[in-house]
Motif scaffolding. Structure first.
Motif, PDB file in Angstrom:
ATOM      1  N   ALA A 172     -32.348  40.342  14.810  1.00 44.12           N
ATOM      2  CA  ALA A 172     -31.772  40.603  13.488  1.00 44.12           C
ATOM      3  C   ALA A 172     -32.857  40.656  12.418  1.00 44.12           C
ATOM      4  O   ALA A 172     -32.848  41.534  11.539  1.00 44.12           O
ATOM      5  N   ILE A 173     -33.811  39.733  12.469  1.00 44.23           N
ATOM      6  CA  ILE A 173     -34.887  39.716  11.479  1.00 44.23           C
ATOM      7  C   ILE A 173     -35.738  40.978  11.588  1.00 44.23           C
ATOM      8  O   ILE A 173     -36.089  41.612  10.579  1.00 44.23           O
ATOM      9  N   LEU A 174     -36.066  41.382  12.809  1.00 47.07           N
ATOM     10  CA  LEU A 174     -36.876  42.584  13.001  1.00 47.07           C
ATOM     11  C   LEU A 174     -36.135  43.839  12.557  1.00 47.07           C
ATOM     12  O   LEU A 174     -36.716  44.722  11.908  1.00 47.07           O
ATOM     13  N   ASN A 175     -34.861  43.941  12.882  1.00 46.40           N
ATOM     14  CA  ASN A 175     -34.099  45.133  12.518  1.00 46.40           C
ATOM     15  C   ASN A 175     -34.002  45.298  11.007  1.00 46.40           C
ATOM     16  O   ASN A 175     -34.084  46.414  10.490  1.00 46.40           O
ATOM     17  N   THR A 176     -33.804  44.203  10.285  1.00 42.53           N
ATOM     18  CA  THR A 176     -33.702  44.306   8.832  1.00 42.53           C
ATOM     19  C   THR A 176     -35.043  44.625   8.189  1.00 42.53           C
ATOM     20  O   THR A 176     -35.086  44.988   7.015  1.00 42.53           O
ATOM     21  N   ARG A 177     -36.112  44.504   8.946  1.00 45.11           N
ATOM     22  CA  ARG A 177     -37.434  44.902   8.457  1.00 45.11           C
ATOM     23  C   ARG A 177     -37.876  46.243   9.017  1.00 45.11           C
ATOM     24  O   ARG A 177     -39.054  46.596   8.958  1.00 45.11           O
ATOM     25  N   GLY A 178     -36.921  46.976   9.583  1.00 44.72           N
ATOM     26  CA  GLY A 178     -37.202  48.326  10.050  1.00 44.72           C
ATOM     27  C   GLY A 178     -37.941  48.404  11.364  1.00 44.72           C
ATOM     28  O   GLY A 178     -38.477  49.455  11.718  1.00 44.72           O
ATOM     29  N   HIS A 179     -37.975  47.306  12.131  1.00 46.09           N
ATOM     30  CA  HIS A 179     -38.666  47.308  13.428  1.00 46.09           C
ATOM     31  C   HIS A 179     -37.624  47.192  14.536  1.00 46.09           C
ATOM     32  O   HIS A 179     -36.907  46.192  14.609  1.00 46.09           O
ATOM     33  N   PHE A 180     -37.571  48.206  15.387  1.00 44.73           N
ATOM     34  CA  PHE A 180     -36.535  48.256  16.429  1.00 44.73           C
ATOM     35  C   PHE A 180     -37.114  48.235  17.848  1.00 44.73           C
ATOM     36  O   PHE A 180     -36.376  48.091  18.808  1.00 44.73           O
TER      37      PHE A 180
END
Length: 560
Positions: A172-180
């Motif tokens: 969740a933290i990575l996705n909200t920072r644009g890292h998938f």
């Protein structure tokens, strides 16, 4: 009202730069394609993982015990925290990243601190309760040895829920920072660890089919401990990516600053959703284990789970990639009251997911037996078990697209953010699923229990998709139903033609219903090429725009 949409606002002083906006249309497609490629590799190693485990422990007795024990950490994790971590947190983190002066850094650190405490306490309680879980879920007539092995494996595998929770929060933290990327390839590490574990088990205790009486401390420790290690390595594998996107964890207390009332309000309905779902899982496990305990070796948990994992493999490569890329974007659109944009993204996701999954449905339906023989008829697995798996896989093919669409609609509600409506929808959906499964259990007998369970799944997924789409239309307006119906009609024609071509070609090949390993590979290779080629050709002829977009994106990436 959980359906209320929030407008984000900046808080605090200073000229902090705005966090990156969620990707726009092309960005969503690009992120989806990147994740799809990584998911393909991840699911490919997942294939090898599943095949290796089945070859080592078999699809009956020990395999069913291992499969049942694997359900426990997933069920408890989902029941307590999983639904909240995977669905509620992304919209909340998106809003905090847009609203907080530090881009939501302190909020995420405090949330991770709380999650470690909650997951740790839940894990300890679950391990203590392992014998009780076995007694509840093992099924009538499962036998003392079966329950013993399930309990011993559970002691080692229940701590998986702790690392699964960390993985979900890291994602969740990575996705909200644009890292998938990292959350998509990290499961590869897990798969590789379990593949090695299965290989060591086979080398030490094979090559014959292990029996429950063979499962002493050594094999239990190797099998359960290796499975736990894989999940721990998966969570650790995401930490470097967190550092690269600027997230550093420091312990933070003062959990009242998390504004837990908002998480609690959203999470309460998510808890209801998951709780109802786990009732369905309880019924499923008891039906499958009861059937497997009958004379004749009916398909049990392991055979059902292998078919289900194949279905989830396709769903993970396509639908999860789309959902993961779309959820931050839809959440931002909902926060800004751009419901027309949210509806457009949802419509695009429905059409694209269906168009890309349709040929997979055809492959699973037409080539179910070659798939089962090629992937699973090795080591401790016999031919009869491959046939049972093929029967379940045919029904799983029918369930695939309804499942993907129901999940897409559910996450659209989460983006609003609204966890209440999916929870309420889930109650009659699970009731319908259980009713169909129990009715078919008594109507078809133990030999077809796994097939009946999957039929119940398919019926409930269709109901969930229809009801959710109807309710969403009332919330966000039109979702382009005419365009969706037109696309579905084209997909049906293309898939039908591809299925007919694959069936005719494989019917000319030797083997019939008694495929050898080599014949299964030839059926799978040639049939897959024919089905894929026919589908693409008909899709181009019918001007199926979604396929053209996906193909164009793949070509552009290959050229780079």
């Amino acid at each position: 009202m959980t359906g209320r949409v929030y407008r984000s606002s900046r808080s605090g002083g200073g000229d902090q730069p705005d966090p990156p906006a969620p990707p726009a249309g092309a960005g969503v497609a690009g992120h989806s394609a990147t994740m799809a490629v990584l998911s393909l590799v991840s699911r490919g190693t997942g294939f090898l993982r599943t095949a290796a485990v089945v070859a080592a422990v078999g699809a009956l007795t020990v395999g069913d015990a291992y499969g049942t024990a694997q359900f426990f950490p997933a069920m408890i994790y989902e029941f307590l925290l999983g639904g909240i971590l995977s669905s509620v947190l992304v919209p909340v983190l998106v809003r905090r990243r847009r609203a907080d002066a530090d881009g939501g850094q302190e909020y995420a650190q405090r949330l991770l601190s709380l999650a470690v405490l909650a997951l740790g306490a839940a894990t300890v309680l679950a391990v203590v309760a392992a014998p009780l879980l076995t007694a509840v879920f093992a099924g009538a007539g499962s036998g003392e040895q079966f329950r013993r092995v399930v309990t011993l494996l559970s002691y080692l595998m229940l701590p998986m829920m702790f690392f699964s929770g960390l993985s979900a929060l890291f994602t969740a933290i990575l996705n909200t920072r644009g890292h998938f990327a990292a959350p998509t390839w990290a499961p590869i590490l897990n798969n590789l660890v379990v593949i090695v574990t299965a290989g060591l088990f086979y080398a030490a205790y094979g090559p014959g089919r292990p029996e429950l009486t063979d499962m002493s401390a050594g094999p239990v420790l190797l099998l359960g401990g290796g499975t736990l290690l894989g999940v721990a390595v998966q969570a650790a594998g995401m930490w470097p990516a967190l550092r690269r996107v600027g997230f550093g964890w420091r312990w933070r207390g003062e959990f009242r600053k998390l504004e837990l009332s908002e998480l609690g309000r959203l999470g309460a309905w998510m808890f209801c959703y998951v709780a109802v779902s786990q009732v369905g899982v309880l019924v499923l496990l008891r039906l499958l284990n009861s059937a497997a305990s009958e004379p004749g070796g009916a398909a049990g948990v392991m055979i059902y789970n292998n078919a289900y994992l194949l279905m989830m493999m396709a769903h993970g490569i396509v639908a999860v990639s789309l959902i993961t890329a779309l959820l931050p974007r839809m959440s931002a659109a909902a926060a800004d009251f751009r419901l027309t944009d949210l509806a457009a993204d949802l419509s695009r996701g429905v059409r694209t997911a269906t168009a890309v999954l349709a040929p997979v449905v055809v492959v699973f339906g037409v080539l179910a037996l070659p798939i089962a023989v090629t992937l699973f008829e090795h080591g401790a697995v016999e031919a009869a078990e491959s046939r049972r798996l093929a029967d379940v896989l045919v029904v799983a093919a029918v369930a695939l697209i309804p499942f993907a669409l129901s999940q897409l609609f559910t996450f659209a509600f989460y983006a609003l953010p609204d966890t209440r409506t999916p929870a309420l929808v889930n109650i009659p959906v699970v009731a319908l699923r259980v009713l169909v499964q129990v009715a078919l259990f008594y109507a078809l007998g133990s030999a077809l229990t796994a097939v009946g369970v999957m039929v119940g799944n398919a019926v409930s997924y269709v109901a969930a998709a229809v009801v959710s789409a109807t309710l969403l239309r009332g919330r966000i307006g039109r979702i382009g139903l005419r365009g969706i119906v037109t696309t579905f009609a084209k997909i049906t024609v293309a898939a039908g033609g591809a299925g007919l071509a694959g069936w005719l070609v494989t019917g000319l090949l030797p083997g019939g219903e008694n495929l050898s390993g080599g014949q299964a590979v030839s059926h799978l290779a040639l049939g897959g090429v024919v089905i894929g080629g026919a589908y693409l050709g008909l899709a181009r002829l019918l001007r199926l725009r979604e396929i053209d977009e996906v193909l164009g994106l793949v070509v552009r990436k290959l050229r780079r």
